[in-house]
Design an enzyme around this catalytic site. Structure first.
Site, PDB file in Angstrom:
ATOM      1  N   ASP A  36       0.860  -1.186   0.000  1.00  0.00           N
ATOM      2  CA  ASP A  36       0.000   0.000   0.000  1.00  0.00           C
ATOM      3  C   ASP A  36       0.897   1.237   0.000  1.00  0.00           C
ATOM      4  OD1 ASP A  36      -1.790   2.171   0.919  1.00  0.00           O
ATOM      5  OD2 ASP A  36      -3.213   0.553   1.298  1.00  0.00           O
ATOM      6  N   ASN A  93     -16.427  -2.328   1.648  1.00  0.00           N
ATOM      7  CA  ASN A  93     -17.385  -2.478   0.551  1.00  0.00           C
ATOM      8  C   ASN A  93     -18.256  -1.240   0.401  1.00  0.00           C
ATOM      9  OD1 ASN A  93     -16.906  -5.499  -0.034  1.00  0.00           O
ATOM     10  ND2 ASN A  93     -17.143  -5.361   2.177  1.00  0.00           N
ATOM     11  N   GLN A  99     -14.481   2.259   1.566  1.00  0.00           N
ATOM     12  CA  GLN A  99     -13.782   1.824   0.341  1.00  0.00           C
ATOM     13  C   GLN A  99     -13.481   3.031  -0.545  1.00  0.00           C
ATOM     14  OE1 GLN A  99     -15.909  -1.002  -2.190  1.00  0.00           O
ATOM     15  NE2 GLN A  99     -14.049  -1.496  -3.343  1.00  0.00           N
ATOM     16  N   HIS A 105     -10.198  -5.936  -2.700  1.00  0.00           N
ATOM     17  CA  HIS A 105      -8.862  -6.085  -2.110  1.00  0.00           C
ATOM     18  C   HIS A 105      -8.981  -6.276  -0.616  1.00  0.00           C
ATOM     19  CE1 HIS A 105      -9.815  -1.781  -2.101  1.00  0.00           C
ATOM     20  NE2 HIS A 105      -9.143  -1.720  -0.958  1.00  0.00           N
ATOM     21  N   HIS A 107      -6.755  -5.703   2.977  1.00  0.00           N
ATOM     22  CA  HIS A 107      -5.593  -5.083   3.640  1.00  0.00           C
ATOM     23  C   HIS A 107      -5.011  -6.072   4.647  1.00  0.00           C
ATOM     24  CE1 HIS A 107      -6.776  -0.809   2.605  1.00  0.00           C
ATOM     25  NE2 HIS A 107      -7.937  -1.418   2.444  1.00  0.00           N
TER      26      HIS A 107
HETATM   27  P1  AMP Z   1      -9.801   0.989   0.500  1.00  0.00           P
HETATM   28  O1  AMP Z   1     -10.154   2.141   1.400  1.00  0.00           O
HETATM   29  O2  AMP Z   1     -10.024  -0.336   1.151  1.00  0.00           O
HETATM   30  O3  AMP Z   1     -10.447   1.118  -0.855  1.00  0.00           O
HETATM   31  O4  AMP Z   1      -8.240   1.098   0.317  1.00  0.00           O
HETATM   32  C1  AMP Z   1      -7.568   1.417  -0.843  1.00  0.00           C
HETATM   33  C2  AMP Z   1      -6.113   1.439  -0.482  1.00  0.00           C
HETATM   34  O5  AMP Z   1      -5.359   1.541  -1.668  1.00  0.00           O
HETATM   35  C3  AMP Z   1      -5.688   2.581   0.425  1.00  0.00           C
HETATM   36  O6  AMP Z   1      -5.106   2.084   1.609  1.00  0.00           O
HETATM   37  C4  AMP Z   1      -4.667   3.350  -0.424  1.00  0.00           C
HETATM   38  O7  AMP Z   1      -3.600   3.852   0.354  1.00  0.00           O
HETATM   39  C5  AMP Z   1      -4.224   2.310  -1.408  1.00  0.00           C
HETATM   40  N1  AMP Z   1      -3.756   2.797  -2.690  1.00  0.00           N
HETATM   41  C6  AMP Z   1      -4.293   3.770  -3.458  1.00  0.00           C
HETATM   42  N2  AMP Z   1      -3.595   3.910  -4.607  1.00  0.00           N
HETATM   43  C7  AMP Z   1      -2.609   2.970  -4.571  1.00  0.00           C
HETATM   44  C8  AMP Z   1      -1.560   2.603  -5.465  1.00  0.00           C
HETATM   45  N3  AMP Z   1      -1.375   3.221  -6.639  1.00  0.00           N
HETATM   46  N4  AMP Z   1      -0.709   1.610  -5.099  1.00  0.00           N
HETATM   47  C9  AMP Z   1      -0.874   0.978  -3.903  1.00  0.00           C
HETATM   48  N5  AMP Z   1      -1.844   1.287  -3.021  1.00  0.00           N
HETATM   49  C10 AMP Z   1      -2.699   2.265  -3.344  1.00  0.00           C
END
Ligand code: AMP
Length: 143
Positions: A36, A93, A99, A105, A107
């Site tokens: 991340d 979700n 999200q 995905h 974490h």
């Molecule tokens: P979510 O809130 O579960 O949708 O989390 C999305 C996650 O993706 C967040 O923790 C971001 O920091 C991470 N993220 C966003 N863009 C990227 C990227 N280009 N590469 C890796 N992680 C990312």
């Protein structure tokens, strides 16, 4: 309640297609794992199925076996790599849940006694730190 279609141009779809870079630590026929870029703790990784779905709600159930097999592998690896006391596994979700990227995905975040998760500030981690942490996880996965 509105249903929103999967967007093939979301950022994780682009990472899966190799159109934008990532610090990959693992890949098999069904799943990719990368760091991340805005970690909520050192070693924060994302486990991403190759199959397209917005999140858990619209995913084909056949996605979950391979996905969670890798989640367990990575959880064990980050625990070892960072000598962590525990591991948080999170999955969101739709916007109301937190999200922000709309490709399913999970974490995986190493945790340490009495140290809270960092808030999601939007601050990008130094790429060298991410690369070092990715190396540690790759080593732990390989051993
Ligand atoms: P979510 O809130 O579960 O949708 O989390 C999305 C996650 O993706 C967040 O923790 C971001 O920091 C991470 N993220 C966003 N863009 C990227 C990227 N280009 N590469 C890796 N992680 C990312």
């Amino acid at each position: 309640m509105t249903e929103t279609a999967y967007d093939t141009d979301n950022i994780f779809a682009k990472i899966l297609r190799g159109e934008i870079p990532s610090q990959r630590v693992y890949e098999d026929e069904a799943v990719v794992v990368f760091m991340d870029v805005m970690p909520q703790g050192p070693g924060h990784t994302l486990v991403v199925p190759k199959a397209s779905s917005r999140n858990l709600l619209d995913a084909d159930p056949s996605t979950f076996g391979p996905l969670f097999t890798v989640v367990q592998k990575v959880a064990r690896a980050v625990r070892k790599a960072f000598d962590a006391d525990g591991v948080t596994v999170m999955q969101f979700n739709e916007p109301a849940s937190g999200q922000t990227v709309y490709h399913l995905h999970v974490h995986v975040i190493p945790r340490f006694d009495s140290i809270p998760l960092k808030p999601h500030t939007g601050a990008m981690e130094n790429p060298e730190v991410l690369a070092r942490n990715a190396d540690k996880i790759r080593a732990a996965l390989g051993s």
